[in-house]
Motif scaffolding. Structure first.
Motif, PDB file in Angstrom:
ATOM      1  N   TRP A   1       0.862  -1.376  -0.143  1.00  0.00           N
ATOM      2  CA  TRP A   1       0.030  -0.109   0.030  1.00  0.00           C
ATOM      3  C   TRP A   1       0.899   1.355  -0.080  1.00  0.00           C
ATOM      4  CZ3 TRP A   1      -4.806   0.265  -1.464  1.00  0.00           C
ATOM      5  CH2 TRP A   1      -5.425  -0.978  -1.269  1.00  0.00           C
ATOM      6  N   GLN A   2       2.045   1.173   0.370  1.00  0.00           N
ATOM      7  CA  GLN A   2       2.937   2.499   0.166  1.00  0.00           C
ATOM      8  C   GLN A   2       3.412   2.791  -1.089  1.00  0.00           C
ATOM      9  OE1 GLN A   2       3.305   3.757   3.459  1.00  0.00           O
ATOM     10  NE2 GLN A   2       2.074   1.908   3.790  1.00  0.00           N
ATOM     11  N   GLU A   3       3.367   1.709  -2.246  1.00  0.00           N
ATOM     12  CA  GLU A   3       3.817   1.948  -3.519  1.00  0.00           C
ATOM     13  C   GLU A   3       2.789   3.084  -4.071  1.00  0.00           C
ATOM     14  OE1 GLU A   3       3.185   1.667  -7.705  1.00  0.00           O
ATOM     15  OE2 GLU A   3       1.835   0.399  -6.211  1.00  0.00           O
ATOM     16  N   PRO A   4       3.632   4.006  -4.897  1.00  0.00           N
ATOM     17  CA  PRO A   4       2.842   5.051  -5.283  1.00  0.00           C
ATOM     18  C   PRO A   4       1.179   4.810  -5.800  1.00  0.00           C
ATOM     19  CG  PRO A   4       4.815   5.294  -5.897  1.00  0.00           C
ATOM     20  CD  PRO A   4       4.965   3.937  -5.333  1.00  0.00           C
ATOM     21  N   HIS A   5       1.403   3.767  -6.761  1.00  0.00           N
ATOM     22  CA  HIS A   5      -0.026   3.597  -7.430  1.00  0.00           C
ATOM     23  C   HIS A   5      -1.033   3.115  -6.255  1.00  0.00           C
ATOM     24  CE1 HIS A   5       2.749   2.936 -10.893  1.00  0.00           C
ATOM     25  NE2 HIS A   5       1.537   3.675 -11.774  1.00  0.00           N
ATOM     26  N   ALA A   6      -0.568   2.083  -5.536  1.00  0.00           N
ATOM     27  CA  ALA A   6      -1.419   1.897  -4.616  1.00  0.00           C
ATOM     28  C   ALA A   6      -1.912   3.075  -3.511  1.00  0.00           C
ATOM     29  CB  ALA A   6      -0.981   0.819  -3.627  1.00  0.00           C
ATOM     30  N   ALA A   7      -1.101   3.970  -3.246  1.00  0.00           N
ATOM     31  CA  ALA A   7      -1.507   4.941  -2.574  1.00  0.00           C
ATOM     32  C   ALA A   7      -2.373   5.846  -3.117  1.00  0.00           C
ATOM     33  CB  ALA A   7      -0.210   6.013  -2.187  1.00  0.00           C
ATOM     34  N   ARG A   8      -2.188   5.961  -4.690  1.00  0.00           N
ATOM     35  CA  ARG A   8      -3.482   6.817  -5.369  1.00  0.00           C
ATOM     36  C   ARG A   8      -4.570   6.238  -5.462  1.00  0.00           C
ATOM     37  NH1 ARG A   8      -0.860   7.172 -10.650  1.00  0.00           N
ATOM     38  NH2 ARG A   8      -2.769   7.436 -11.599  1.00  0.00           N
ATOM     39  N   PHE A   9      -4.708   4.764  -5.757  1.00  0.00           N
ATOM     40  CA  PHE A   9      -5.795   3.977  -5.569  1.00  0.00           C
ATOM     41  C   PHE A   9      -6.476   4.124  -4.420  1.00  0.00           C
ATOM     42  CE2 PHE A   9      -8.153   0.255  -4.803  1.00  0.00           C
ATOM     43  CZ  PHE A   9      -8.698  -0.148  -6.047  1.00  0.00           C
ATOM     44  N   ALA A  10      -5.929   4.025  -3.223  1.00  0.00           N
ATOM     45  CA  ALA A  10      -6.430   4.201  -1.849  1.00  0.00           C
ATOM     46  C   ALA A  10      -7.235   5.577  -1.620  1.00  0.00           C
ATOM     47  CB  ALA A  10      -5.692   3.997  -0.919  1.00  0.00           C
ATOM     48  N   GLU A  11      -6.169   6.547  -2.390  1.00  0.00           N
ATOM     49  CA  GLU A  11      -6.978   7.999  -2.382  1.00  0.00           C
ATOM     50  C   GLU A  11      -8.195   8.228  -2.954  1.00  0.00           C
ATOM     51  OE1 GLU A  11      -5.111  12.375  -3.602  1.00  0.00           O
ATOM     52  OE2 GLU A  11      -3.793  10.735  -3.426  1.00  0.00           O
ATOM     53  N   ALA A  12      -8.215   7.560  -4.139  1.00  0.00           N
ATOM     54  CA  ALA A  12      -9.462   7.674  -4.946  1.00  0.00           C
ATOM     55  C   ALA A  12     -10.506   7.006  -4.183  1.00  0.00           C
ATOM     56  CB  ALA A  12      -9.076   6.945  -6.309  1.00  0.00           C
TER      57      ALA A  12
END
Ligand SMILES: [Zn+2]
Length: 463
Positions: free
Chosen positions: A340-351
């Motif tokens: 979840w720290q990886e940038p794509h996963a972080a953006r996914f979580a933010e969305a």
């Protein structure tokens, strides 16, 4: 625990989600009235709350999710009598069909699935409480009604005053109502009705009204006050307004902290409805399209936006989903846990934390797919599959997906190919050669070979 914001219809605003009890979420959604097959509007409703349920769980919450079944209602009685069967035969059969359809679409079973007929004693107790507080009365026709003028907050959810709401109502002289907005809590039985739908009560034999069913079931299962109550936008008024009047009237305090409503489905830009004859059952659509394509199509729109149903959009969804699967060709995930720290996963979580913004979350999956096309990195494949899994996508292998969704030589498959070719021609006209190459590659991966003609048209054949 999370940074989740939810659009609360009652507040008309996105609000930070704070559960009543740390780490736990209690959610109730108005489910199906069971007398026919579920249509694509129902699929959208159940999918919207399935995604919320999944995201709340992925965020670490212990979620109790109740979605009821209305198994007593005028339409149900009418249909059962027409069919010459009992109410329970009809509702048992269509509940089974609903479970098959939702299972195909990857909609998880809720934690609790209460049936209205199992909660009649709780409904009667609630009506007695309302009567004791002068919020319910028995009319001259024997029905027990809710007295809206005695509940000061009536209209708060729909944002209308009693006078605004009354303007649209006609006084029906044939009812025993004191106010046209009063609604039925308990319907007196008619001689002609089947014995199966007659319950004894202090007001005589009868059956519950629709609104009291939900107030009784949600309070019995989730408590007098709970976190999230959802349903289709069409339920805001009167159904949810009436639920609030009943529950808050009876209990004397707030009922629900976040009211959440999903948008309508439109068909070729018209509202989908039985009267317009433009509605599709989930079964009809599953005959033409793979279930995951339908799921992807629904998730492409934000749950509060209108969803425009058309074959062109489903064909397009199939091509787009094929693109995600194609990126996974020949590369397996590395078996590690989702990072979840990886940038794509972080953006996914933010969305997803931004009021369950699935279109933006899907855009992140496409970014990962592009990166995977370049790198063929197992770590990227793991992130792509792991994030997609959170919203119920990409569970199959690319081969399995293509066999099920693309490989069959049906007419709709051809339409999808033609649509993709048309988009490729557009891309070439716009000198977007990367996109045009991508479409060619996707089709090739799906076993479709393109041949460009000197006159600018494109022929295709299966490999
Ligand atoms: Zn309800």
């Amino acid at each position: 625990m999370s940074n989740l914001k939810i659009y609360n219809t009652l507040a008309r605003d996105k609000q930070t989600f704070v559960p009543m009890e740390a780490g736990k979420v209690r959610m109730y959604v108005c489910g199906m009235t069971i007398y026919d097959y579920c249509h694509i509007g129902h699929a959208r409703m159940m999918m919207a709350f399935d995604v919320m349920y999944r995201w709340l769980m992925a965020s670490g919450y212990d979620v109790t999710y109740a979605r009821n079944i209305t198994d007593i209602d005028d339409k149900i009685i009418k249909r059962a009598v027409e069919n010459g069967e009992t109410i329970s035969q009809l509702t048992t059969r269509f509940t089974k069909y609903m479970d098959e359809d939702t299972g195909a679409l990857g909609i998880l079973p809720p934690t609790l699935v209460p049936r209205a007929t199992e909660y009649v004693p709780q409904m009667l107790a609630l009506i007695e409480t309302l009567e004791s507080k002068d919020l319910a009365y028995q009319g001259t026709d024997g029905d027990v009604n809710y007295a809206v003028r005695n509940f000061p907050n009536y209209g708060r959810l729909s944002g209308k005053s009693l006078d605004d709401l009354r303007a649209g109502e006609r006084v029906d002289v044939n009812t025993g109502k004191r106010d046209p907005l009063d609604f039925v809590l308990w319907k007196a039985s008619k001689e002609s009705e089947p014995e199966e739908v007659k319950w004894d009560s202090k007001w005589g034999k009868g059956r519950p009204g629709w609104h009291i069913e939900c107030s009784a079931m949600c309070s019995a299962l989730l408590g007098e006050q709970f976190d999230i109550h959802g349903g289709g936008a069409d339920l805001q008024f009167p159904h949810h307004e009436n639920e609030i009047a009943q529950s808050e009237g009876a209990f004397g305090h707030a009922m629900v902290n976040y009211w959440v409503h999903n948008g309508f489905v439109r068909v070729d830009n018209e509202k989908m409805s039985k009267s317009l004859g433009n509605f599709f059952t989930i079964r009809d659509v599953l005959k033409k399209y793979d279930a995951e394509v339908i799921r992807f199509f629904i998730l492409r729109a934000h749950y509060r936006s209108p969803l425009n149903y058309s074959d062109a959009h489903l064909d397009d969804a199939r091509v787009a989903l094929t693109r995600l699967y194609t990126a996974l060709d020949g590369v397996e995930g590395d078996g590690a846990a989702l990072d979840w720290q990886e940038p794509h996963a972080a953006r996914f979580a933010e969305a997803m934390d931004d009021d369950f913004n699935t279109p933006v979350a899907l855009a992140v999956l496409f970014d990962l797919a592009s990166e995977l096309n370049r790198s063929k990195s197992p770590a990227v494949a793991r992130q792509l599959k792991g994030l997609a899994d959170v919203i119920g996508l990409l569970a199959r292998t690319p081969q399995q997906f293509r066999q099920a969704a693309v490989g069959d030589a049906d007419v709709s498959g051809d339409a999808a190919i033609d649509a993709a070719i048309a988009r490729r021609i557009e891309a070439k006209k716009a000198r977007n050669f990367a996109a045009s190459d991508q479409i060619r590659a996707e089709l090739l991966a799906a076993g479709i070979i393109l041949e460009d003609k000197p006159d600018g048209t494109t022929n295709w054949r299966r490999a």
